[in-house]
Design a protein around this motif. Structure first.
Motif, PDB file in Angstrom:
ATOM      1  N   ALA A   1      33.016  38.593  47.401  1.00  0.00           N
ATOM      2  CA  ALA A   1      34.452  38.323  47.274  1.00  0.00           C
ATOM      3  C   ALA A   1      35.260  39.610  47.324  1.00  0.00           C
ATOM      4  O   ALA A   1      36.351  39.646  47.914  1.00  0.00           O
TER       5      ALA A   1
ATOM      6  N   LEU B   1      40.922  36.197  43.009  1.00  0.00           N
ATOM      7  CA  LEU B   1      39.716  35.767  43.711  1.00  0.00           C
ATOM      8  C   LEU B   1      38.440  36.118  42.957  1.00  0.00           C
ATOM      9  O   LEU B   1      37.449  35.389  43.029  1.00  0.00           O
TER      10      LEU B   1
ATOM     11  N   HIS C   1      35.128  33.749  40.773  1.00  0.00           N
ATOM     12  CA  HIS C   1      33.925  34.570  40.624  1.00  0.00           C
ATOM     13  C   HIS C   1      34.159  35.652  39.568  1.00  0.00           C
ATOM     14  O   HIS C   1      35.160  36.376  39.612  1.00  0.00           O
TER      15      HIS C   1
END
Length: 672
Positions: free
Chosen positions: A182, A317, A355
């Motif tokens: 990510a 994210l 995440h």
């Protein structure tokens, strides 16, 4: 209409009568016949080798009864850590012995290496100073910087630990690859390095302990400033002194503040017990304020690098952290849980972050031990997350309120499983944020700031949205995670002959008002005045085994145990009421402190009233009990309840939350 009693009523705190009038009884207020005084000799260097302790001069001083050194406790156990944490590679943490008194080496300023027992406090203090003067301690290089502690393998806090690392922990290790991916593809990355500084606890009452020993029975008694009397009894008996647990009673009377620093067992508690046995007299110790600063378990002390991956419009994210967490010179009882499962599991906060990966290395240094204090792990996580969210907003020129609103978990997403394994059962964070904006008058801030500037003052505004984790449970879960004790709690509720209630609880108050709040719970359930409820705590000989008060667990866990015990009392009362009211047990109801026969009021065969208050049930049962002992025929022939007082005990541990989308096998933590 405001309630007169029970949960939510505006009641005066009953304990404040004795506190405000000076009638509280704290450990240092306990005066015993023949008591003696202990003073500890402590290191004035952070790291040193003990070459010599010459006790001759100090032993000959007026009033001196005994001198103890580390050699006297060399063969007894050490105070253990309460949680066993494994490193990322599966190896268990390094756990050096924490002795009652240091022997061989001293490892932090304040580390006790001897103790003097004398007839008076001043005599003990004078002799302790003499003993310090007659001791030879070779000063060694001290390790106080965590980065240097890890980098320099030649300088060690404990000779058997070459890299000064207790463990290298990753959470959740299965997340690591996805988090790295990510970050590689993220449109924006924010990086922040910060220090969560060490804190010194400073409760109104310093730590104090009194040890007693009865040679006739072999029983010990420890009166001490503890948030957790049963845990102290367990650690002293089973791990340190090696005495039968049933031979040790721990009493914690009024405690003047704790904030975490009085959860743990300290070496002074074991010392006064051992000294009391040797002398045949009570031994007392009370810390001076400077002594407390040096030896009470400190808090925080993290050095963290946190990274946040986001879109250009502020959607989070991924979050990745690397933390060095100081545990000091020795492991304290909760020190290994605080930077791991009380910290890493909160690193998603209230945000829907896809995440998260957390890496924590705990480091030994020549400083006072570090443990849980004021929130314990959760403030450290919140500080890191909220600081980097603000930095991301500044870098992207985004509104910090709207960025948080965008990333908060939505009400229709609950129950929600976070990537760090917690299950949040319910919430409406957007409504809370809206209310905050309204109450803080955010729209009017610029005007207020301008008015302050015109007066030569600066006005700022900070924002933090965060999640709290309370209770530290359930037991079956924390056991899997490394806890060496179950984190349930217990309560016993006893109905006395006159109808008043005694409640024995494993929780312990150190200023929170438990005697008032717990009485409200029982009064509400039984429909009786709060003044009829007595709360008993702090004495292991009177109360069921409990895990004390910390982690905001008293009401959630101990209060729940109390609630269930009252349910058992009501169930027992229904059986007795059924006999008294000449009705089937299933027809008995209980409300507003009275047992009644359900349905329309109808005459009983004997003409008795169709209802009875709790006090009448109790009085009648006591009469039956006494009669049963004299004349068994007086007891109800079908009674399912044995004679004696009406009492009930209940244990309670929260159950894991359930998610509509179960986590993977690696994600097994539920909300604590």
């Amino acid at each position: 209409m405001p309630k007169d009693y029970g949960i939510g009523a505006s009641s005066k705190r009953r304990e404040d009568v004795r506190f405000l009038s000076g009638r509280g009884v704290y450990t240092d207020d306990v005066a015993l016949h023949g008591q003696t005084y202990a003073v500890f000799v402590r290191s004035n260097v952070a790291h040193g080798r003990i070459r010599k302790i010459d006790t001759a001069a100090a032993a000959g001083m007026p009033g001196v009864l005994a001198i103890f050194t580390g050699e006297d406790f060399k063969d007894v156990g050490g105070n253990p850590a309460g949680w066993l944490i494994n490193s990322r590679d599966g190896t268990p943490m390094r756990e050096p012995k924490r002795p009652v008194l240091a022997h061989g080496k001293v490892r932090h300023v304040g580390d006790a290496y001897a103790a003097v027992i004398a007839e008076t406090y001043q005599q003990a203090k004078d002799a302790a100073q003499q003993l310090a003067d007659d001791s030879d301690i070779e000063e060694l290089p001290a390790i106080v910087d965590m980065r240097k502690a890890v980098a320099d393998a030649s300088n060690r806090v404990h000779d058997e630990i070459p890299d000064n690392i207790c463990f290298d922990w990753g959470w959740i290790e299965d997340n690591r690859a996805a988090v790295d991916a990510a970050f590689k593809s993220a449109p924006h990355i924010t990086t922040l390095e910060l220090v969560n500084n060490r804190l010194v606890p400073n409760a109104m009452e310093p730590r104090a302990s009194i040890g007693e020993y009865n040679p006739g029975t072999g029983d010990y008694k420890l009166t001490t400033t503890s948030q957790n009397p049963h845990l102290t009894r367990l650690l002293v008996a089973a791990f340190v002194l090696g005495i039968p647990e049933n031979k040790l009673t721990v009493v914690a009377p009024d405690v003047g503040g704790g904030f975490g620093s009085k959860i743990y067992h300290y070496g002074e508690e074991a010392l006064v017990l051992a000294a009391a046995k040797k002398l045949g007299r009570p031994v007392r110790w009370t810390a001076e304020r400077t002594e407390s600063f040096l030896t009470d378990a400190h808090g925080r002390d993290h050095v963290t690098k946190i990274e946040l991956a986001s879109t250009k419009d502020g959607e989070i994210l991924a979050i990745r952290t690397e933390t060095l967490a100081n545990v000091g010179a020795y492991l304290s009882n909760f020190s290994t849980a605080t930077p791991t499962f009380l910290h890493g599991t909160l690193m998603a906060g209230p945000y829907k972050v896809p995440h998260v990966y957390v890496n924590v290395k705990t480091v030994f240094t020549n400083t006072a031990p570090v443990d849980a204090y004021r929130g314990a792990g959760r403030p450290e996580a919140t500080f890191s997350i909220e600081r980097i969210v603000d930095k991301m907003c500044r870098e992207l020129n985004l509104d910090p309120f709207e960025v948080r609103r965008k990333n908060l978990i939505q009400p229709d997403q609950f129950p929600y499983t976070t990537p760090v394994g917690l299950v949040y059962d319910t919430g409406n964070y957007q409504a809370t944020l809206d209310k905050l904006i309204e109450l803080a008058d955010v729209a009017g801030f610029d005007k207020r700031a301008a008015a302050s500037k015109a007066k030569g003052k600066l006005r700022g505004m900070g924002l933090s949205t965060w999640i709290e984790a309370c209770g530290i449970a359930p037991s079956n879960l924390v056991g899997v995670l490394g806890s060496r004790v179950g984190l349930y709690d217990a309560a016993t509720v006893r109905v006395n002959a006159t109808g008043n209630i005694s409640v024995m609880t494993g929780a312990h108050s150190h200023g929170q008002g438990h005697e008032t709040v717990f009485a409200q719970i029982v009064a509400e359930k039984l429909g009786i005045p709060e003044s009829s409820v007595e709360i008993v705590h702090g004495d292991t000989s009177k109360i069921p085994f409990g895990m004390g008060s910390y982690g905001s667990r008293s009401l959630a866990v101990c209060g729940s145990a109390m609630n269930r015990a009252v349910d058992k009392i009501i169930a027992k009362g229904k059986k007795i009421a059924a006999h008294m009211l000449e009705a089937a047990e299933g027809d008995i109801t209980f409300a507003d402190g009275k047992f009644s026969v359900a349905g329309p009021t109808r005459p009983r065969p004997s003409g008795k009233s169709p209802s009875a208050p709790m006090s009448r049930i109790t009085t009648r049962w006591r009469r039956w009990s006494r009669g049963w002992r004299r004349r068994p025929s007086t007891i109800p022939p079908t009674s399912p309840i044995p004679p004696g007082p009406i009492s009930a005990r209940s244990r309670w541990t929260p159950k894991p939350a359930r998610s509509t989308s179960p986590p993977s096998p690696a994600q097994t933590i539920s909300a604590m």
